[in-house]
Write an enzyme that holds these catalytic residues in place. Structure first.
Site, PDB file in Angstrom:
ATOM      1  NE  ARG A  91      -3.502   0.335   2.558  1.00  0.00           N
ATOM      2  CZ  ARG A  91      -4.757   0.493   2.144  1.00  0.00           C
ATOM      3  NH1 ARG A  91      -5.437  -0.539   1.706  1.00  0.00           N
ATOM      4  NH2 ARG A  91      -5.339   1.663   2.177  1.00  0.00           N
TER       5      ARG A  91
ATOM      6  CE1 TYR B  62      -0.941  -8.870  -1.607  1.00  0.00           C
ATOM      7  CE2 TYR B  62      -2.804 -10.236  -1.004  1.00  0.00           C
ATOM      8  CZ  TYR B  62      -2.204  -8.994  -1.070  1.00  0.00           C
ATOM      9  OH  TYR B  62      -2.860  -7.884  -0.605  1.00  0.00           O
TER      10      TYR B  62
ATOM     11  CG  ASP C 201     -13.226   2.347   1.825  1.00  0.00           C
ATOM     12  OD1 ASP C 201     -13.488   1.733   0.775  1.00  0.00           O
ATOM     13  OD2 ASP C 201     -12.457   1.896   2.707  1.00  0.00           O
TER      14      ASP C 201
HETATM   15  C1  LIG Z   1      -7.625  -6.224   5.205  1.00  0.00           C
HETATM   16  C2  LIG Z   1      -7.885  -5.364   3.989  1.00  0.00           C
HETATM   17  C3  LIG Z   1      -7.455  -5.817   2.772  1.00  0.00           C
HETATM   18  C4  LIG Z   1      -7.760  -5.062   1.638  1.00  0.00           C
HETATM   19  N1  LIG Z   1      -7.315  -5.539   0.440  1.00  0.00           N
HETATM   20  C5  LIG Z   1      -7.605  -4.833  -0.677  1.00  0.00           C
HETATM   21  C6  LIG Z   1      -7.105  -5.266  -1.951  1.00  0.00           C
HETATM   22  O1  LIG Z   1      -6.384  -6.274  -2.046  1.00  0.00           O
HETATM   23  N2  LIG Z   1      -7.428  -4.542  -3.065  1.00  0.00           N
HETATM   24  C7  LIG Z   1      -8.217  -3.412  -2.978  1.00  0.00           C
HETATM   25  O2  LIG Z   1      -8.494  -2.802  -4.026  1.00  0.00           O
HETATM   26  N3  LIG Z   1      -8.689  -2.962  -1.789  1.00  0.00           N
HETATM   27  C8  LIG Z   1      -8.397  -3.623  -0.638  1.00  0.00           C
HETATM   28  N4  LIG Z   1      -8.846  -3.177   0.568  1.00  0.00           N
HETATM   29  C9  LIG Z   1      -9.730  -1.977   0.629  1.00  0.00           C
HETATM   30  C10 LIG Z   1      -9.008  -0.671   0.475  1.00  0.00           C
HETATM   31  O3  LIG Z   1      -7.894  -0.608   1.307  1.00  0.00           O
HETATM   32  C11 LIG Z   1      -9.949   0.512   0.761  1.00  0.00           C
HETATM   33  O4  LIG Z   1     -11.172   0.299   0.101  1.00  0.00           O
HETATM   34  C12 LIG Z   1      -9.299   1.794   0.241  1.00  0.00           C
HETATM   35  O5  LIG Z   1      -8.123   2.086   0.962  1.00  0.00           O
HETATM   36  C13 LIG Z   1     -10.267   2.983   0.339  1.00  0.00           C
HETATM   37  O6  LIG Z   1      -9.612   4.144  -0.105  1.00  0.00           O
HETATM   38  P1  LIG Z   1     -10.176   5.570   0.235  1.00  0.00           P
HETATM   39  O7  LIG Z   1      -9.250   6.533  -0.412  1.00  0.00           O
HETATM   40  O8  LIG Z   1     -11.635   5.652  -0.086  1.00  0.00           O
HETATM   41  O9  LIG Z   1     -10.099   5.699   1.837  1.00  0.00           O
HETATM   42  P2  LIG Z   1      -8.843   5.625   2.800  1.00  0.00           P
HETATM   43  O10 LIG Z   1      -7.745   4.839   2.214  1.00  0.00           O
HETATM   44  O11 LIG Z   1      -9.388   5.219   4.131  1.00  0.00           O
HETATM   45  O12 LIG Z   1      -8.328   7.151   2.901  1.00  0.00           O
HETATM   46  C14 LIG Z   1      -9.042   8.147   3.597  1.00  0.00           C
HETATM   47  C15 LIG Z   1      -8.077   9.288   3.918  1.00  0.00           C
HETATM   48  O13 LIG Z   1      -8.818  10.383   4.437  1.00  0.00           O
HETATM   49  C16 LIG Z   1      -8.174  10.899   5.592  1.00  0.00           C
HETATM   50  N5  LIG Z   1      -9.227  11.507   6.417  1.00  0.00           N
HETATM   51  C17 LIG Z   1     -10.232  10.859   7.050  1.00  0.00           C
HETATM   52  N6  LIG Z   1     -11.017  11.725   7.699  1.00  0.00           N
HETATM   53  C18 LIG Z   1     -10.489  12.957   7.467  1.00  0.00           C
HETATM   54  C19 LIG Z   1     -10.864  14.276   7.889  1.00  0.00           C
HETATM   55  N7  LIG Z   1     -11.945  14.496   8.658  1.00  0.00           N
HETATM   56  N8  LIG Z   1     -10.128  15.337   7.469  1.00  0.00           N
HETATM   57  C20 LIG Z   1      -9.017  15.137   6.673  1.00  0.00           C
HETATM   58  N9  LIG Z   1      -8.602  13.900   6.265  1.00  0.00           N
HETATM   59  C21 LIG Z   1      -9.352  12.822   6.652  1.00  0.00           C
HETATM   60  C22 LIG Z   1      -7.532   9.682   6.227  1.00  0.00           C
HETATM   61  O14 LIG Z   1      -6.475  10.039   7.114  1.00  0.00           O
HETATM   62  C23 LIG Z   1      -7.029   8.935   4.989  1.00  0.00           C
HETATM   63  O15 LIG Z   1      -5.755   9.362   4.581  1.00  0.00           O
HETATM   64  C24 LIG Z   1      -8.505  -3.854   1.726  1.00  0.00           C
HETATM   65  C25 LIG Z   1      -8.899  -3.372   2.960  1.00  0.00           C
HETATM   66  C26 LIG Z   1      -8.563  -4.109   4.082  1.00  0.00           C
HETATM   67  C27 LIG Z   1      -8.918  -3.529   5.427  1.00  0.00           C
END
Ligand SMILES: Cc1cc2nc3c(=O)[nH]c(=O)nc-3n(C[C@H](O)[C@H](O)[C@H](O)COP(=O)(O)OP(=O)(O)OC[C@H]3O[C@@H](n4cnc5c(N)ncnc54)[C@H](O)[C@@H]3O)c2cc1C
Length: 390
Positions: free
Chosen positions: A106, A209, A287
């Site tokens: 990641r 993996y 997410d």
């Molecule tokens: C065990 C596990 C395995 C996974 N494996 C996979 C995989 O193999 N392949 C895949 O595609 N996905 C996988 N996922 C899912 C994936 O990691 C998430 O769906 C993805 O990271 C979501 O990205 P995002 O940018 O929406 O949110 P996030 O990565 O959660 O990023 C949100 C960001 O917003 C910031 N933030 C939050 N609130 C605030 C606020 N109020 N003010 C300012 N900043 C804020 C946080 O600090 C963070 O940096 C996995 C998840 C898990 C838990």
């Protein structure tokens, strides 16, 4: 719509937020990313990035930077837990013609995206926690230090505990799935090949993996459990607890578990897909809109697809609100289908009744030997979908 010069505030420098920042910047918008953390960092864990995610990175010019840090995945192997006997081999080369499938750390994906964002002249402001957002023709972003910003567009890529999601949807409580996941990485002392191994046992499974040129191995281990567990990625647990829960797993699973020195435990919750993704020039992404269980490995990839479609929909629309409406229409069915598929997937790996498990494993073995293309074909709707071509 001309995005040139429009001001965009992206909340969150995760995988979704950084990809959206790049996609919108490339269309001429002036983008600023607000991140609550003091640095753009990532948990020490792996990600599978399937061809539909690579298609987005390729369109943004990042495939080479990513592939230099990733392991190209060759197959998915389903194995029985006790001795690690092979049940089914899904050959990823049957996806040929599509973008590759990679295993990546990641932190490496985040570094690739963050480097590109900075090179594209996007402002990334750290230690900026957003308190709330007020939608409107000029939406207002209110930070926890009292500062305010009024961009043309706000993108809430702030993950599971989004501040924007409840503003658009009210509070919707998730429910605990009675499953927990441990995640960690270990040194590759077993010569783990470039495949994802799924070790399937009663009420539990473990996925492994390789990462970083095969130097390390990512482990995600899932158990059904009756008691409650917290949802969060940074909750440390004792490696011996993990080893105890998986004590009857043999083969590679046991060897890998013996290497664990540090592990995080995470309660798996099911969240409904947000009914409302946009209002008053604000939109949810990744997410924050559609958190998913990890059983299809698509959460980060869906966030990257969202980011591309958001830019494309805005560019093709007459107004921001029109573009956001098109964005939700183009994304909600697909993401809901992925979330539903991930929710259904875990039980398949966890069969506890021995005769049923044997019959199911025999079925899988025969199907992957006799009709491997058909076995892989069941994932075409996910992997062969290229949002950059629509
Ligand atoms: C065990 C596990 C395995 C996974 N494996 C996979 C995989 O193999 N392949 C895949 O595609 N996905 C996988 N996922 C899912 C994936 O990691 C998430 O769906 C993805 O990271 C979501 O990205 P995002 O940018 O929406 O949110 P996030 O990565 O959660 O990023 C949100 C960001 O917003 C910031 N933030 C939050 N609130 C605030 C606020 N109020 N003010 C300012 N900043 C804020 C946080 O600090 C963070 O940096 C996995 C998840 C898990 C838990």
């Amino acid at each position: 719509m001309e995005l040139f010069g429009k001001t965009v505030c992206v909340i969150g420098a995760g995988i979704g937020g950084l990809t959206a920042a790049l996609a919108l910047r490339r269309l001429g918008a002036k983008v600023c990313v607000l991140e609550q953390a003091e640095a753009i960092t990532e948990v020490g864990a792996g990600l599978q990035v399937s061809p539909n995610g690579i298609a987005v990175l390729r369109a943004l010019g990042l495939e080479d930077a990513l592939s230099a840090r990733a392991v190209r995945a060759r197959a998915v192997e389903l194995r029985d837990y006790a001795a690690g006997q092979l049940v089914s081999h899904l050959d990823l080369s049957l996806l040929d013609g599509e973008a590759p499938y990679y295993f990546v750390h990641r932190a490496d994906l985040i570094t690739c995206l963050a480097d590109a964002v900075r090179a594209a002249d996007v402002k990334v402001l750290l230690l900026q926690k957003v308190n709330t957002v007020v939608p409107g023709a000029r939406p207002k972003v209110i930070l926890s230090n009292g500062a305010e910003m009024k961009p043309d567009l706000v993108v809430g890529a702030d993950g599971l505990h989004s501040r924007l999601r409840p503003v658009l949807n009210g509070t919707i409580a998730p429910f605990f799935t009675r499953q927990v996941a441990w995640r960690t990485t270990v040194p590759n002392t077993i010569g783990h090949g470039p495949v994802a191994q799924v070790h399937m046992g009663p009420h539990r499974h473990m996925v492994s993996y390789p990462l970083r040129g095969g130097e390390r191995v990512n482990i995600v281990a899932v158990q059904e459990q009756v008691g409650w567990s917290e949802e969060g990625w940074q909750i440390a647990d004792d490696p011996d607890t993990l080893r105890r829960v998986f004590a009857d797993f043999g083969g590679d699973a046991r060897a890998l578990l013996s290497e664990v020195t540090d592990v995080r435990k995470w309660g798996l919750f099911r969240h409904p897909v947000a009914p409302v993704w946009h209002k008053g020039n604000c939109a949810l992404l990744g997410d924050s809109a559609h958190p998913t269980l990890p059983f299809m490995a698509q959460g980060a990839v869906m966030a990257m697809e969202d980011a591309w479609v958001l830019g494309d929909a805005l560019q093709k629309a007459a107004t921001i609100e029109d573009g956001l409406s098109q964005y939700q229409t183009r994304r909600e069915m697909r993401t809901a289908r992925v979330v539903a598929a991930a929710s259904k997937n875990a039980w398949k790996y966890h069969l506890s009744n021995t005769p049923i498990r044997k019959i199911a494993h025999l079925g899988l073995r025969v199907a992957s030997a006799v009709a491997p293309k058909k076995m892989m074909g069941q994932f075409d709707w996910i992997y062969r979908h290229d949002v950059t071509q629509s």
